[in-house]
Design a protein around this motif. Sequence first.
Motif, PDB file in Angstrom:
ATOM      1  N   MET A 557      32.496  42.775  44.517  1.00 18.81           N
ATOM      2  CA  MET A 557      32.268  41.340  44.417  1.00 18.81           C
ATOM      3  C   MET A 557      30.777  41.064  44.302  1.00 18.81           C
ATOM      4  N   PRO A 558      30.350  40.280  43.275  1.00 18.66           N
ATOM      5  CA  PRO A 558      28.930  39.919  43.162  1.00 18.66           C
ATOM      6  C   PRO A 558      28.493  39.033  44.320  1.00 18.66           C
ATOM      7  N   ILE A 559      27.236  39.162  44.708  1.00 17.07           N
ATOM      8  CA  ILE A 559      26.682  38.381  45.817  1.00 17.07           C
ATOM      9  C   ILE A 559      25.775  37.306  45.237  1.00 17.07           C
ATOM     10  N   ALA A 560      26.000  36.061  45.655  1.00 17.58           N
ATOM     11  CA  ALA A 560      25.200  34.935  45.187  1.00 17.58           C
ATOM     12  C   ALA A 560      23.837  34.918  45.878  1.00 17.58           C
ATOM     13  N   GLU A 561      22.987  33.964  45.467  1.00 19.64           N
ATOM     14  CA  GLU A 561      21.641  33.876  46.044  1.00 19.64           C
ATOM     15  C   GLU A 561      21.671  33.542  47.525  1.00 19.64           C
ATOM     16  N   GLY A 567      34.068  34.961  44.559  1.00 27.95           N
ATOM     17  CA  GLY A 567      35.396  35.320  44.087  1.00 27.95           C
ATOM     18  C   GLY A 567      36.407  35.416  45.221  1.00 27.95           C
ATOM     19  N   ASP A 568      37.677  35.467  44.837  1.00 27.35           N
ATOM     20  CA  ASP A 568      38.783  35.627  45.785  1.00 27.35           C
ATOM     21  C   ASP A 568      39.025  37.115  45.986  1.00 27.35           C
ATOM     22  N   GLN A 569      38.752  37.597  47.196  1.00 28.13           N
ATOM     23  CA  GLN A 569      38.810  39.030  47.439  1.00 28.13           C
ATOM     24  C   GLN A 569      40.200  39.598  47.183  1.00 28.13           C
TER      25      GLN A 569
END
Length: 791
Positions: A557-561, A567-569
């Motif tokens: 899952m990408p990590i935001a700032e 996203g829905d895991q």
Amino acid sequence: LPSLDAAIQQANLASATAAAGLARLGRGVAGRHRDNVLLPEASGLVAGGGTTTSVLVRWDEAPAKLRSVRKAPHMFWSIECHDESDTVRREGSQKGRLGGSALGRVVSGSSWLLPVSVHEATVMDLEPSKGYSVRVRLEQWQRGTKLAKSQWVSVDTTTREVDAVPDAPLRPVVHRVQGTVAQVTILRPPCVHDGKYACAEAYVIQQCQGVADASECEWKTILHLACACTHPTTPDTVQQLDKKEAEIQTGTAENFRVRAMNSLGNSPWSEVATLLPPPAAPQARVESVTAQSLGLCWECPEDYGYDVQHYHVYVRRVGAVEGEGVNVAVIPASSSNSAEEGKGGAPNQVVHYHARDLQPHTRYEFQVQAKSEGGPSEQSGAVEAETLPLPPPIPANLCVDEIQPTSLRLAWADGGAEVGVNEATAYEVSWRTFTEAEEAARDRGAQAPSGEASPPSEVGGEWSTAQVRVESMDGGDLSFTIGDLDVDTLYALRVRACNTGGEGQWTPLWTQRTIVKPPLAPMGFECGDATSTSVTLRWVPNEHPHHPVSLHQAVVMPIAEDGAAVGDQEELWVTVAAEERGGVLAKTIEDLVPGQRYSVQLRAVNTFGPGEATEAAIVTMLCDVPTRPSQPVPEPGSVPRTMLLSWSAPYGQPGAEVREHVLEMRKHGSDEWQAVYRGGTETQCLVEDLDHFTMYHFRVRARNVLGWSQWSDESMEASPPASTPEPPFVISCRTTHDTATLRWKSQKSVSAYEVQKLMEARGGEGGSSEVWVTLVDANRVIRDQLANARR
């Protein structure tokens, strides 16, 4: 008889022999005026047998050679009628209209045309007691052009006089078309008695409310119109005054009378036509519904002093073809009842009606209409109701197709329900624990507890029930998963179908035991060997006899700032096929975004389902130059010599976003690329000044702070062809003794104009031809003007 257009078309399609004959007939007039008199005059023209508004003329038949098969399609009698005092008698000033077999008028004149085989005509819509002059001549037509004609032959005549006052019209016909609108149709008697005319020139309609006695009624004139007399021989309607509308009041009797008028006086009034008020529209409602019947009721409507005699109930199946599936039931007014004894149709009494023998699970529309001496009321507003379906049949083929430690998935099939009759809308699933004593009794052959209607078993426990709607089942899959069960426990299961018509029977009991526990989390999970687009996962499987492992799943899952995963895991878990390397499993995850931070977790899965996931490992991808943009493609709707291209930008990298795009093109067959766009982050470009219908190659690349990406795949597209221009519209033409100057407005996308000059026109028996010459010098001047305009 055919119309004028059909007659002219027939003349155009005449045989070659007929065309040759017409050519010989017109040979003497070639090069002279077309209207020279060449045809014989009409002979024996007389008038007689007219009426007050029409005259009848007759003449001798045309010569036989003009009525032949070859010439008849081109020969016509021309008829005109003028005032007797009109001395000029120009075409277009004639009176009345031609009745009978008239073909119509030609485009260039106003005369009526008749086939050459006809030798009489009736001119209608004239004024009484007036003199007229009717004239006739023979004309020859071909291809819409008059080739020859004869001299006019005239006869003077006079329309008949009106000799008497009109007779009283018959009682008018009146009927209600809406609640406040009635239609009145006038009936006139014959106007000719012993050779004398009593024609009506106008009619008056009067209306009053209340009683029909003229001495007690206040009559009001509602219509006074003139009309032409058609001289009926039997009572007939006045077509000009047919179905005239009149406003009426709700709940009141309306009376109508008519009289005729002419220049000699007024006729007596007709008999009075009375329109009684109908009752008000009932207000129906549905009071009961079953699978094959519907119960309606309504209160007796206002009858305005005329008792309701009966009701009409219109039953229509919704969705039926217009005019089909409509049943009408007649209900006597005595069907009404109430808490008090009273007269049928009295206010506050309720009428009941049961529509029977209906189709189950079908929507019907009902309307009710009351009828009294005053006629039918308006229909009530449409009331729709749907019959209930029959109870559904017992489900078939009950089984358990998925077994988990804490859940069981039941599946079954429809029990043969008919669509629209007894199909199920929901299913009830019931379950309880099945004890060892019950299982032992079943193994010994004893009768197991029935789930049909038995009370809850104290030994096995209470029945739990869940209801599932059919529309919530994906793709019509009849199944249900029972959750929150105990691990390794035996359960009794049953299912029954339901709909709005009731519940069906329970299926026989099905018993099933739940299975093992979930797997344990993997050990030693780590992420390494990170590149700009990939990372390698490594772990050691954590296996246990009671917690077997079937496969492993990973979630990236990408990590935001803000540090939160995007996203829905649960939707992002994917199965990974790992490779074993010295007792350690490894899997490389690819196609990641350069420079992006990711959260990575791993879990094991067995028949129970997924186990606990490992703690999240944070990994950061290396940055790189942008990936290749997508292939540039044209957008639809391009105009000639232009093309709107668009492409998709590469994936963005945090800290290394795309800053610039470059679009290049080259002609097909050429190796020289030409930059047509160099800009920012826009992914569209309008390319102009392309050659007409030429193949071009396009490519695009992107740049970030680390450098340029590779070129995209080339696209090869043809420039849109130029559309055919519209003809120029000449604004002005200025001439001198030896020059002509033309001016017109230039059109967009026109690259050149051509000017031609008519040099010669030739004519003869074979037709005419024209010689046009292109002016080369003029075309060169126009091209220079267009070039200057573009600059």
